[in-house]
Design an enzyme around this catalytic site. Structure first.
Site, mmCIF file in Angstrom:
data_model
loop_
_atom_site.group_PDB
_atom_site.id
_atom_site.type_symbol
_atom_site.label_atom_id
_atom_site.label_comp_id
_atom_site.label_asym_id
_atom_site.label_seq_id
_atom_site.Cartn_x
_atom_site.Cartn_y
_atom_site.Cartn_z
ATOM 1 N N GLU A 1 4.953 -20.694 -36.372
ATOM 2 C CA GLU A 1 5.776 -21.883 -36.606
ATOM 3 C C GLU A 1 6.922 -21.961 -35.601
ATOM 4 O O GLU A 1 7.290 -23.051 -35.139
ATOM 5 C CB GLU A 1 6.323 -21.863 -38.038
ATOM 6 C CG GLU A 1 5.248 -21.946 -39.116
ATOM 7 C CD GLU A 1 4.580 -20.611 -39.429
ATOM 8 O OE1 GLU A 1 3.708 -20.579 -40.307
ATOM 9 O OE2 GLU A 1 4.921 -19.593 -38.774
ATOM 10 N N ASP B 1 -29.397 7.502 -31.205
ATOM 11 C CA ASP B 1 -28.927 6.572 -30.172
ATOM 12 C C ASP B 1 -27.748 7.088 -29.347
ATOM 13 O O ASP B 1 -27.466 6.534 -28.287
ATOM 14 C CB ASP B 1 -28.522 5.236 -30.814
ATOM 15 C CG ASP B 1 -29.677 4.555 -31.530
ATOM 16 O OD1 ASP B 1 -30.832 4.874 -31.189
ATOM 17 O OD2 ASP B 1 -29.421 3.728 -32.419
ATOM 18 N N GLU C 1 -22.870 -0.779 -38.445
ATOM 19 C CA GLU C 1 -23.939 -0.832 -37.442
ATOM 20 C C GLU C 1 -24.909 0.321 -37.669
ATOM 21 O O GLU C 1 -25.372 0.965 -36.728
ATOM 22 C CB GLU C 1 -23.353 -0.780 -36.032
ATOM 23 C CG GLU C 1 -22.498 -1.982 -35.673
ATOM 24 C CD GLU C 1 -22.249 -2.094 -34.177
ATOM 25 O OE1 GLU C 1 -23.224 -2.004 -33.417
ATOM 26 O OE2 GLU C 1 -21.083 -2.273 -33.786
ATOM 27 N N ALA D 1 -27.786 1.326 -44.647
ATOM 28 C CA ALA D 1 -27.590 -0.099 -44.937
ATOM 29 C C ALA D 1 -28.011 -0.420 -46.365
ATOM 30 O O ALA D 1 -27.315 -1.138 -47.091
ATOM 31 C CB ALA D 1 -28.378 -0.951 -43.954
#
Length: 594
Positions: free
Chosen positions: A81, A238, A326, A332
């Site tokens: 603002e 990974d 991820e 998951a």
């Protein structure tokens, strides 16, 4: 409340929410347009200084032109603002201010409200009230008491267009809303899969399923999150880095969730040069490997029962607002079953790889009939390069009028405190009811340096972090002091100081461990001496035990189960006793042991 179809822009340089609705034509079209614009502005700060609320402001002149705009970078910097009013200048007289969310008074900072009043704003339109109970409605009342006309979407203004605009405001601050209404952070599950539903080949090879454009968008998602979480399988298979790679701004914490701690001794996640890693595991798992991780600077947190909900409740108490998952299909599925996932981002690549044993993005949920399938809410479709991005909510955002858990429900009471104490006051993040007690509260202090010059520091944390390196005869250390001093927020100052301490521990002044308590106390005393309302707040806690409720800082905080030393709380009680002694020398004051 259902949410409109809003998606993240695939443009890596801009993470602005965009609406696919057609141009509005109702009487509320103007309101909806500029409230959405305020929400878009607010979203520009997402992830740059996390965690903090996202505020945007648009000033519309009486002539119907945009006179000024602004968004809050972080608590302690110029309010949205203030920026908008300054940009508007004289065109602010009689203007209308559009805000995505009611301003939050951060312990005496009335700058947002004051700027609009002094600038001559006539009307204020607010997308949503502040979700935190102790801040909710304060700014609305203050503006109305000064004679400004205030409209709140959903209360004073209703209709489909107004509702759609309000939904954008909800999305921009979804993490804060979730924190206000629940004990878990706002969690997003992200995965990339082939057209036939595989996240890797049967061999486990997964680079790359999605396109470069999709991966760039994932980097942006990471940069907007407080932390990124993966499972042990992902680390072993990974060897990810989980960095944002977006050229600056916020780097999310990296979290590895593993029951057995069966992890490689060498992994990219153990490289702490850019960002820290936390490993959460079952209590007692591989003690020798825990020591190895600790030697690399990796924090290990043990749980009696390791479940996604337990882990998320812990990081909620740690102050995290948003988590990006991820992980692989097994974790998951567990997270979905635990009810901690709020939203899903699925990148679908136009590829087919096949394979009976090739993994899928979500493991077994125990469902045997299609009628048991979980349906996404407010599904959106967007093409990202050659891929299709499908996103939606697994559960709706909590109501904008949340039920705030009590502090007894939110924090574990320190068991080392005597049960005969009259009360215990917990504080941690600056948005807490007693958040001004924190060394991160955005209150500048002025302290004389070694040369006798009066130096301004933007917060106690700025002063504390810089003094790890003050006086060290090294250009890198001296440059670090200047970088900390110019950091735009306490969070940034902390990241700079802690990162340098990890990368170059030899640059820390040799007497730091002996003087750091005195450094903190000097800065705290300065803060509470400069600001009368903060001193009043501290004195109002007389008779109560003060506990810094960080569940992970065992020096300054109370720890998860009261095992922490709580030195910040102790210093504040010492300072409170000193102030009480000064103000009432003729009467006895309680003896508080530090």
């Amino acid at each position: 409340m259902a949410l409109s179809c809003l998606t993240l822009s695939a443009n890596p340089s801009s993470m602005i929410w965009k609406c696919r609705a057609s141009l509005p034509t109702s009487p509320h079209a103007l309101v909806a347009t500029y409230i959405r614009r305020a929400a878009h502005l607010a979203d520009k700060s997402a992830g740059f200084t996390s965690p903090h609320p996202n505020f945007g402001c648009v000033i519309l002149s009486p002539a119907g032109h945009v006179a000024g705009e602004g968004y809050l970078y972080a608590q302690g910097t110029a309010a949205a603002e203030v920026q908008a009013v300054d940009a508007a200048g004289e065109r602010c007289r009689g203007a209308t201010a559009y805000l995505n969310m009611e301003p939050g008074d951060c312990h005496g900072d009335h700058s947002a409200v004051s700027a609009m009043i002094q600038g001559g704003v006539k009307r204020v339109v607010i997308g949503m009230r502040h979700p935190l109970q102790h801040l909710r409605g304060n700014a609305v009342r203050a503006l109305r008491n000064q004679g400004l006309h205030v409209d709140v979407l959903g209360e004073d203004l209703t209709g489909n267009l107004v509702e759609d605009a309000q939904k954008e405001c909800l999305l921009v601050n979804a993490p804060l809303i979730c924190r206000a209404a629940s004990r878990v952070p706002f969690s997003v599950l992200k995965y990339a899969m082939t057209l036939d539903g595989k996240i890797a080949a049967s061999s486990g090879h997964a680079s790359w399923i999605s396109s470069k454009q999709s991966r760039n968008l994932v980097f942006e998602l990471r940069g907007r999150s407080d932390a990124v979480i993966v499972g042990g399988n992902t680390v072993r298979r990974d060897n990810p880095r989980l960095t944002a790679r977006h050229g600056g701004g916020h780097m999310p914490m990296r979290i590895v969730m593993t029951q057995t701690l069966d992890l490689p001794e060498e992994a990219n996640l153990w490289d702490m040069s850019e960002v820290s890693t936390i490993v959460v595991t079952q209590r007692g798992a591989r003690r020798s490997f825990q020591k190895l991780l600790a030697s690399k600077g990796v924090e290990v947190v043990e749980f009696d029962i390791l479940t996604p909900r337990e882990v998320m409740e812990y990081f909620h108490d740690r102050g995290y607002l948003s988590i990006l998952w991820e992980c692989g299909g097994t974790l998951a599925a567990s997270a979905i079953s635990s009810g901690v996932i709020h939203k899903v981002y699925a990148f679908i690549a136009p590829k087919i790889i096949g394979g009976k044993n090739a993994p899928s993005p979500v493991g077994d949920l125990g469902m045997v009939e299609m009628t048991q399938a979980l349906n996404l809410i407010d599904v959106c479709y967007e093409q990202v390069g050659p891929d299709m991005l499908i996103s939606g909510f697994l559960q709706p955002l909590p109501d904008v009028i949340p039920v705030i858990p009590s502090r007894d429900e939110t924090f574990v009471v320190d068991p080392t405190v005597s049960p005969y104490e009259s009360s215990i006051i917990f504080f941690y993040k600056t948005w807490d009811l007693y958040g001004a007690l924190s060394n991160f509260s955005p209150h500048p202090i002025q302290i004389h340096d070694e040369d006798g010059d009066c130096v301004t520091w933007l917060s106690v944390e700025h002063y504390y972090q810089a003094h790890k390196f003050v006086g060290v005869d090294d250009t890198i250390a001296q440059d670090c002091v200047e970088r900390i001093k110019s950091a735009k927020s306490p969070e940034e100052a902390a990241r700079i100081g802690r990162s340098m301490q990890k990368q170059k521990p030899d640059l820390i002044r040799s007497d730091w461990e002996n003087i750091k308590i005195d450094v903190m106390y000097k800065a705290l005393k300065c803060k509470f001496s400069i600001y009368p309302h903060l001193k009043t707040l501290l004195l109002s806690t007389a008779g109560s035990v003060l506990v810094e409720a960080s569940p992970h800082d065992l020096f300054w905080g109370g720890g998860r189960e009261g095992e922490g030393l709580n030195y910040l709380g102790r210093l504040l009680m010492k300072l409170r006793s000193e102030f009480l002694g000064e103000s009432s020398s003729s009467s006895e004051t309680p003896s508080l042991t530090v």
